[in-house]
Design a protein around this motif. Structure first.
Motif, PDB file in Angstrom:
ATOM      1  N   ARG A   1       0.634  -1.312  -0.243  1.00 14.98           N
ATOM      2  CA  ARG A   1      -0.061  -0.016   0.027  1.00 14.98           C
ATOM      3  C   ARG A   1       0.807   1.261   0.022  1.00 14.98           C
ATOM      4  NH1 ARG A   1      -5.170  -1.314   0.492  1.00 14.98           N
ATOM      5  NH2 ARG A   1      -5.741   0.770   1.255  1.00 14.98           N
ATOM      6  N   GLN A   2       1.998   1.275  -0.089  1.00 14.31           N
ATOM      7  CA  GLN A   2       3.149   2.361  -0.146  1.00 14.31           C
ATOM      8  C   GLN A   2       4.329   1.764  -1.371  1.00 14.31           C
ATOM      9  OE1 GLN A   2       4.476   2.966   3.795  1.00 14.31           O
ATOM     10  NE2 GLN A   2       3.712   4.478   4.319  1.00 14.31           N
ATOM     11  N   ILE A   3       3.887   2.872  -2.753  1.00 10.76           N
ATOM     12  CA  ILE A   3       5.172   2.557  -3.663  1.00 10.76           C
ATOM     13  C   ILE A   3       5.784   4.124  -3.774  1.00 10.76           C
ATOM     14  CG2 ILE A   3       5.282   2.226  -6.195  1.00 10.76           C
ATOM     15  CD1 ILE A   3       2.923   0.228  -6.039  1.00 10.76           C
ATOM     16  N   VAL A   4       7.378   3.303  -3.445  1.00 11.95           N
ATOM     17  CA  VAL A   4       8.224   5.215  -4.258  1.00 11.95           C
ATOM     18  C   VAL A   4       8.474   4.863  -5.626  1.00 11.95           C
ATOM     19  CG1 VAL A   4      10.468   5.968  -3.629  1.00 11.95           C
ATOM     20  CG2 VAL A   4       9.255   4.573  -1.798  1.00 11.95           C
ATOM     21  N   ALA A   5       8.050   5.265  -5.784  1.00  9.25           N
ATOM     22  CA  ALA A   5       8.487   5.556  -8.027  1.00  9.25           C
ATOM     23  C   ALA A   5       9.626   6.347  -7.948  1.00  9.25           C
ATOM     24  CB  ALA A   5       7.303   5.740  -8.667  1.00  9.25           C
ATOM     25  N   VAL A   6      10.823   5.976  -8.850  1.00  9.02           N
ATOM     26  CA  VAL A   6      11.488   6.486  -9.313  1.00  9.02           C
ATOM     27  C   VAL A   6      11.667   6.225 -10.998  1.00  9.02           C
ATOM     28  CG1 VAL A   6      14.111   6.475  -9.203  1.00  9.02           C
ATOM     29  CG2 VAL A   6      13.137   5.654  -7.510  1.00  9.02           C
ATOM     30  N   TYR A   7      11.525   7.531 -11.200  1.00  8.30           N
ATOM     31  CA  TYR A   7      10.844   8.471 -12.999  1.00  8.30           C
ATOM     32  C   TYR A   7      12.644   8.383 -13.477  1.00  8.30           C
ATOM     33  CZ  TYR A   7       6.156   7.725 -11.887  1.00  8.30           C
ATOM     34  OH  TYR A   7       4.630   6.745 -11.169  1.00  8.30           O
ATOM     35  N   GLY A   8      13.477   7.745 -14.156  1.00  3.80           N
ATOM     36  CA  GLY A   8      14.122   8.357 -14.720  1.00  3.80           C
ATOM     37  C   GLY A   8      13.972   8.755 -15.641  1.00  3.80           C
ATOM     38  N   ASP A   9      15.010   9.962 -15.829  1.00  4.05           N
ATOM     39  CA  ASP A   9      14.273  10.519 -17.089  1.00  4.05           C
ATOM     40  C   ASP A   9      15.001   9.956 -18.783  1.00  4.05           C
ATOM     41  OD1 ASP A   9      13.962  13.109 -16.126  1.00  4.05           O
ATOM     42  OD2 ASP A   9      15.570  13.912 -16.370  1.00  4.05           O
ATOM     43  N   GLY A  10      16.363   9.307 -18.040  1.00  7.06           N
ATOM     44  CA  GLY A  10      15.838   8.992 -19.841  1.00  7.06           C
ATOM     45  C   GLY A  10      17.077   6.927 -19.241  1.00  7.06           C
ATOM     46  N   GLU A  11      17.486   6.063 -20.262  1.00  6.50           N
ATOM     47  CA  GLU A  11      18.277   4.963 -19.710  1.00  6.50           C
ATOM     48  C   GLU A  11      19.721   5.135 -19.798  1.00  6.50           C
ATOM     49  OE1 GLU A  11      18.000   0.664 -21.526  1.00  6.50           O
ATOM     50  OE2 GLU A  11      18.048   2.184 -23.566  1.00  6.50           O
ATOM     51  N   SER A  12      19.956   6.384 -20.006  1.00  5.06           N
ATOM     52  CA  SER A  12      21.751   6.657 -19.885  1.00  5.06           C
ATOM     53  C   SER A  12      21.892   7.807 -19.328  1.00  5.06           C
ATOM     54  CB  SER A  12      22.224   6.510 -20.906  1.00  5.06           C
ATOM     55  OG  SER A  12      22.210   5.542 -21.830  1.00  5.06           O
ATOM     56  N   SER A  13      20.643   8.711 -18.604  1.00  4.33           N
ATOM     57  CA  SER A  13      20.782   9.519 -18.089  1.00  4.33           C
ATOM     58  C   SER A  13      20.887   9.422 -16.094  1.00  4.33           C
ATOM     59  CB  SER A  13      18.947  10.578 -17.855  1.00  4.33           C
ATOM     60  OG  SER A  13      19.229  11.171 -17.270  1.00  4.33           O
ATOM     61  N   PRO A  14      21.299  10.305 -15.422  1.00  9.99           N
ATOM     62  CA  PRO A  14      21.593  10.274 -14.050  1.00  9.99           C
ATOM     63  C   PRO A  14      20.518  10.916 -13.274  1.00  9.99           C
ATOM     64  CG  PRO A  14      23.145  11.886 -14.802  1.00  9.99           C
ATOM     65  CD  PRO A  14      22.170  11.493 -15.915  1.00  9.99           C
ATOM     66  N   ASP A  15      19.250  11.554 -13.702  1.00 15.08           N
ATOM     67  CA  ASP A  15      18.179  12.027 -13.421  1.00 15.08           C
ATOM     68  C   ASP A  15      16.518  12.126 -13.451  1.00 15.08           C
ATOM     69  OD1 ASP A  15      20.527  14.769 -13.714  1.00 15.08           O
ATOM     70  OD2 ASP A  15      20.154  15.588 -15.158  1.00 15.08           O
ATOM     71  N   GLY A  16      16.025  12.046 -12.523  1.00 12.28           N
ATOM     72  CA  GLY A  16      15.351  11.882 -12.115  1.00 12.28           C
ATOM     73  C   GLY A  16      14.229  13.145 -11.582  1.00 12.28           C
ATOM     74  N   THR A  17      13.366  11.500 -10.980  1.00 17.36           N
ATOM     75  CA  THR A  17      11.709  12.257  -9.988  1.00 17.36           C
ATOM     76  C   THR A  17      11.873  11.689  -8.767  1.00 17.36           C
ATOM     77  OG1 THR A  17      10.895  13.574 -11.666  1.00 17.36           O
ATOM     78  CG2 THR A  17      10.242  13.381  -9.774  1.00 17.36           C
ATOM     79  N   LEU A  18      11.550  11.387  -8.138  1.00 17.46           N
ATOM     80  CA  LEU A  18      10.898  10.227  -7.239  1.00 17.46           C
ATOM     81  C   LEU A  18       9.378  10.679  -6.505  1.00 17.46           C
ATOM     82  CD1 LEU A  18      12.748   8.306  -4.462  1.00 17.46           C
ATOM     83  CD2 LEU A  18      10.539   9.254  -3.812  1.00 17.46           C
TER      84      LEU A  18
END
Length: 245
Positions: free
Chosen positions: A66-83
């Motif tokens: 009932r709790q999910i931490v989703a990490v959306y990476g900007d790209g397959e070779s990118s170090p940037d994203g949003t949690l």
């Protein structure tokens, strides 16, 4: 390791079956022989799920989570994203909070190996936490250790607080042990010590990093009774319907 429970999230609404007969089209059209009128036939209900996650990974989310931490990476070779933290209320997933994040310097991989500087794509449980600093009120078991979680002195000053707070991502580790436990069930070549930890402004060696305020919030919010998991990867891999490789 990737959670295998799948049965709870994929339920279909079954249309009633009938023998050959004529059904009147109440809209004034021509009666259709056999079955139910297409205009009133029940449609399959799409199971509620976290946005941007396709069938390939969603089927590994445990039914009781009932709790999910989703990490959306900007790209397959990118170090940037949003949690983003989601919590399930009733049958729906509610977005609670989000923060900028970083992942491996070289991006993401579905076949992680030690030293590749990529973050493993997948669904992993979150069961243990710790850090250099005192427990901020974590619900997960928390280990404070000023020696085990200190950054190597040869690292740049920007990294000195990386491990003030950590949450172990259960990739190639034993659940129920402190985050720095060295046991590697898949073997040392598959890497390990993949954590959520404090951000230092750029890519990591394979962990996911977020601002301190995010770590403190997650430590206080994630509840082992809610079976929290992390679903993480670049956006293309996250929304894939089936294996790409």
């Amino acid at each position: 390791m990737v959670a295998a429970a799948t049965c709870g999230f994929f339920m279909s609404v079954l249309a009633a079956c009938g023998g050959p007969r004529t059904v009147t089209d109440h809209g004034g059209g021509v009666p259709r022989p056999g079955g139910t009128d297409a205009s009133v036939r029940p449609r399959p209900v799409e199971p509620p799920r976290v946005p941007g996650v396709g069938d390939r990974l969603w089927r590994h989310v445990p039914a009781g989570s009932r709790q999910i931490v989703a990490v959306y990476g900007d790209g397959e070779s990118s170090p940037d994203g949003t949690l983003v933290l989601y919590e399930k209320h009733g049958a729906r997933w509610e977005r609670i909070r989000s923060w900028p994040s970083h992942n491996g310097k070289r991006g993401w991989t579905t076949d992680h190996h030690d030293g590749d500087e990529r973050t493993p794509v997948g669904v992993f449980s979150l069961s243990d936490a710790g850090g250099l600093l005192e427990d901020p009120g974590a619900q997960l078991p928390y280990t404070q250790d000023e020696d085990a979680f200190v950054s190597p002195y040869e690292w740049d000053e920007a990294h000195w607080h990386d491990f003030d707070y950590v949450i172990a991502i259960d990739y190639n580790r034993l659940r129920g042990t402190r985050p720095d436990d060295p046991t590697r069930p898949l073997g040392k070549d598959k890497g390990g010590s993949i954590w959520l930890h404090l951000d230092h402004g750029d890519g990591t060696l394979g962990c996911v990093s977020v601002p301190e305020r995010a770590m403190r919030f997650l430590l206080r919010r994630l509840d082992p009774q809610q079976k929290p998991v992390v679903v993480m990867g670049d956006r293309a891999n996250l929304k894939a319907a089936r294996d790409r490789y």
